[in-house]
Design a protein around this motif. Structure first.
Motif, short mmCIF file in Angstrom:
data_model
loop_
_atom_site.label_atom_id
_atom_site.label_comp_id
_atom_site.label_asym_id
_atom_site.label_seq_id
_atom_site.Cartn_x
_atom_site.Cartn_y
_atom_site.Cartn_z
N TYR B 242 3.07 -2.76 3.82
CA TYR B 242 2.02 -1.97 3.38
C TYR B 242 1.33 -2.20 3.91
O TYR B 242 -0.07 -0.97 4.70
CB TYR B 242 1.83 -1.57 1.64
N HIS B 303 -6.79 -2.63 -2.45
CA HIS B 303 -7.89 -1.38 -1.87
C HIS B 303 -8.82 -2.01 -2.89
O HIS B 303 -10.03 -1.11 -2.75
CB HIS B 303 -7.01 -0.58 -3.34
N ARG B 336 -5.40 5.47 1.89
CA ARG B 336 -5.29 4.96 0.24
C ARG B 336 -3.79 5.98 -0.55
O ARG B 336 -2.92 5.27 -0.64
CB ARG B 336 -5.98 5.07 -0.47
N GLN B 337 -4.16 7.67 -0.84
CA GLN B 337 -3.50 8.68 -0.69
C GLN B 337 -2.14 8.65 -0.10
O GLN B 337 -0.95 8.66 -0.82
CB GLN B 337 -4.40 9.20 -1.04
N ARG B 338 -1.58 8.70 0.83
CA ARG B 338 -1.02 8.50 1.80
C ARG B 338 -0.13 7.49 2.04
O ARG B 338 0.73 7.77 2.57
CB ARG B 338 -1.03 9.86 3.45
N VAL B 339 -0.08 6.04 2.23
CA VAL B 339 0.36 5.76 3.06
C VAL B 339 0.96 4.57 0.30
O VAL B 339 0.17 4.51 -0.26
CB VAL B 339 -0.40 4.24 2.50
N ALA B 340 2.02 4.98 1.09
CA ALA B 340 2.74 4.14 0.18
C ALA B 340 3.44 3.40 -0.58
O ALA B 340 3.71 2.45 0.54
CB ALA B 340 3.84 5.33 -0.54
N ALA B 341 3.11 2.23 -1.35
CA ALA B 341 3.90 0.63 -1.24
C ALA B 341 4.02 0.63 -2.72
O ALA B 341 3.57 0.55 -3.92
CB ALA B 341 3.09 -0.01 -1.17
N PRO B 342 5.44 0.59 -2.94
CA PRO B 342 6.31 0.57 -1.88
C PRO B 342 6.83 1.83 -1.53
O PRO B 342 7.01 2.78 -2.06
CB PRO B 342 7.83 -0.08 -2.78
#
Lengths: 295, 342
Positions: B242, B303, B336-342
């Motif tokens: 991530y 974050h 922050r909104q577009r990159v997901a984890a997991p």
């Protein structure tokens, strides 16, 4: 003397004829009516009368001699007077209209008229004779006015129906498209699942049932369904914001909180949870029901 | 050191750190987030740049931090005629009429220097920036034919963003040395604003700071506990992936579906975050996790420090640089909104 008698008679007859023509102040003319004499007319009918006069070059009709539009007697009026002149002839077309209502058949006549011409070395006049006209009542005789059924004098004009099938097709097409879209949104079109992430998650979770390591994959599928529903990546600390935007899932708030705690333990604390698959499947099914209700 | 002993030590330090945070919060109200970030920087051993309007409490905040942290505190005002030597030594004619050279603010306290506050750093010349860079990077300076070391030193700088005349923009290399850039704003809460206006205790800063407990943190031990924290807090494989995605997204946001209105995403980025920058981000995230009582990092830890550690390390093409203030927040939020984890 005898041998001169025939030629002299011819000459005299020609001279007499010329003298008679010279003394006659009328020009050769013919009179035409658009209706034959057998026709009868009722109130409101139009009668066309043509007066065609043979004329030479330079001869033209005196406009002052033309009848003026307006009432000509108690039962008819002149609606329109038109002239059309060429070198050979002049056509005067007069349009009369009957405005006289009668109780029984009657005969009337359109009055005679005199037309004057100018030019061409003389001023010959044309005398148009009177034109007899038969007038019939609008209603059958012996029927009081209040019992008269008004009838159309003419059949209704034919109207084109060409736009209506097009509009009907367009309307039906739009209705059909709307119906298909509604079914698609509600997930009732199996080939096109539509925007129902939890429905797909449930289907994919069921496929995982026989997989050996299914817990992490199950959590991932649920995360993806949540992200797709939200339109962005949803994290545990943004769960309340997600529920504000999607109040339809408020009923599973506690389960979602538990799911994020479970996911955190599994993916970041690297703890094992053998029960994760069953919990994810249960949550996905509940979410699917809520999703379907709201769609 | 055994694992149990290490855990006990970390737990004790965590209590001290939270006590420090509460104590500083007594003197500076409405700045909870900057206080938390400064606390993170202290334990991640990073330097901090403060930026904000005049009179929003930057100096008061740092003085409160210095008092509760303990150790020696020095402050320098950036001016256009300040030279590097002015930081190192001070020459004057003494009472005996003889020339005398005394140590400057950097050397005055020797190794005990704990907090060095450079006020209005962008008023100083680039030569001064260079010296400051070395002090920040190496915790050392050469003077009087020897090296002087400052093992406990933490640099705080303040950049005036209102006035641009007679200022020197800090080069990106210098900005990259700061672990965090914090934006200090006037509190939005009307009750806090009312307190700042009408509560007499906030009118006398010196007396206010005197009420704080000095030396709550044993500053000499912080350099020893800081690496323990970094070693004890783990980053899982998922978390590492991530963090890598976040880093890559600062370099090529379009690849992650990041779109900003009115911006050609292919031309926006001149340079993304540096390796040092994301390393500092992870150091800060680990401290954040530790302060939250965890021994593993979660995305929310990142974050919490993402903007503060990354924003000043992303450089836009000149056509967009003038809109930097608005665009950088939009960009980091979109990442922050577009990159997901997991």
């Amino acid at each position: 003397m005898r041998k001169f008698a025939l030629p002299l008679a011819i000459i005299l007859s020609v001279a007499v004829a010329l003298l008679m023509n010279a003394n006659d102040g009328t020009a050769p003319a013919r009179f035409e009516s658009q209706d034959d004499h057998a026709a009868t007319h009722t109130m409101g009918d139009l009668i066309l009368r043509d007066i065609v006069v043979s004329t030479g070059p330079g001869v033209h009709i005196d406009p002052a001699s033309l009848p003026a539009p307006g009432a000509i007697n108690d039962w008819a009026e002149i609606r329109k007077v038109e002239t059309d002149s060429t070198d050979e002839q002049t056509r005067v077309r007069i349009t009369y209209q009957v405005f006289y209502g009668v109780r029984g058949p009657e005969t009337a006549e359109l009055p005679p008229m005199r037309l004057r011409f100018e030019g061409g070395g003389g001023s010959p006049d044309v005398e148009a004779p009177a034109l007899p006209v038969s007038v019939m009542p609008l209603i059958p005789p012996g029927i009081p006015d209040e019992k008269v059924a008004i009838r159309a004098l003419r059949p209704a004009e034919p109207r084109t129906y060409s736009p209506y099938p097009q509009w009907l097709a367009l309307g039906l097409g739009a209705f059909g498209a709307g119906l298909v879209y509604l079914l698609w949104m509600r997930g009732l079109l199996p080939p096109f699942a539509g925007p129902l992430p939890f429905r797909r998650a449930c289907r994919d979770l069921q496929r995982l049932a026989d997989q050996p390591s299914r817990d992490r994959a199950a959590c991932l599928l649920l995360h993806r369904a949540l992200n797709e529903t939200a339109g962005e990546a949803v994290f545990g600390n943004r769960l309340e914001a997600f529920l504000e935007r999607h109040p339809e899932f408020a009923g599973i708030r506690e389960e979602l909180v538990e799911f994020f705690a479970l996911s955190r333990e599994m993916f970041f604390a690297e703890a094992a949870d053998g029960d994760a698959y069953a919990r994810c499947l249960k949550l996905a099914r509940r979410a699917r029901r809520l999703e379907r209700k709201s769609s | 050191m055994s694992a149990d002993l290490k855990q006990t030590q970390l737990a004790d330090w965590r209590q001290r750190a939270l006590a420090f945070e509460r104590e500083v919060g007594k003197a500076v109200i409405g700045l909870d987030r900057p206080i938390r970030h400064i606390l993170i920087a202290v334990f991640a051993r990073g330097h901090v740049m403060l930026e904000g309007d005049v009179g929003v409490g930057k100096t008061t905040l740092l003085r409160a931090v210095a008092r509760c942290l303990g150790g020696a505190y020095e402050r320098v005002e950036g001016t256009i005629d300040l030279m590097p030597n002015d930081l190192v030594y001070h020459t004057y004619i003494n009472e005996l009429g003889k020339p005398q050279v005394d140590p400057g603010p950097v050397l005055k306290h020797g190794e005990e220097l704990s907090v060095f506050f450079f006020n209005e750093v962008n008023r100083a010349r680039p030569q001064v920036h260079s010296l400051l860079l070395r002090i920040m990077a190496e915790h050392a300076v050469s003077a009087f034919n020897r090296e002087h070391f400052f093992p406990y030193l933490q640099v705080f700088a303040d950049r005036n963003r209102v006035e641009k005349e007679e200022t020197f923009e800090i080069p990106s290399a210098a900005r990259d040395r700061f672990m965090m850039e914090l934006h200090i704003e006037t509190p939005a809460d009307p009750a806090l604003r009312r307190a700042l206006m009408f509560d007499p205790k906030f009118h006398d800063v010196d007396r206010l700071l005197d009420t704080l407990t000095p030396g709550l943190l044993p500053y000499r031990e912080i350099p020893q506990i800081a690496p323990v924290i970094q070693q004890s807090v783990t980053a899982s494989e998922t978390l590492q992936q991530y963090a890598l995605d976040l880093w890559e997204a600062t370099r090529r946001p379009a690849d992650y579906g990041v779109k900003l209105e009115g911006v050609d995403m292919d031309r926006l980025i001149l340079a993304g975050a540096s390796a040092r920058g994301v390393s500092m981000m992870m150091r800060a995230a680990r401290v954040s996790a530790w302060l939250d009582g965890r021994d593993y990092v979660v995305p929310e830890d990142i974050h919490g420090v993402f903007r503060e550690t990354i924003a000043h390390r992303v450089f836009f093409n000149p056509v967009y640089e003038l809109r930097r203030t608005a665009l950088i927040d939009e960009l980091l939020d979109a990442i922050r909104q577009r990159v997901a984890a997991p």
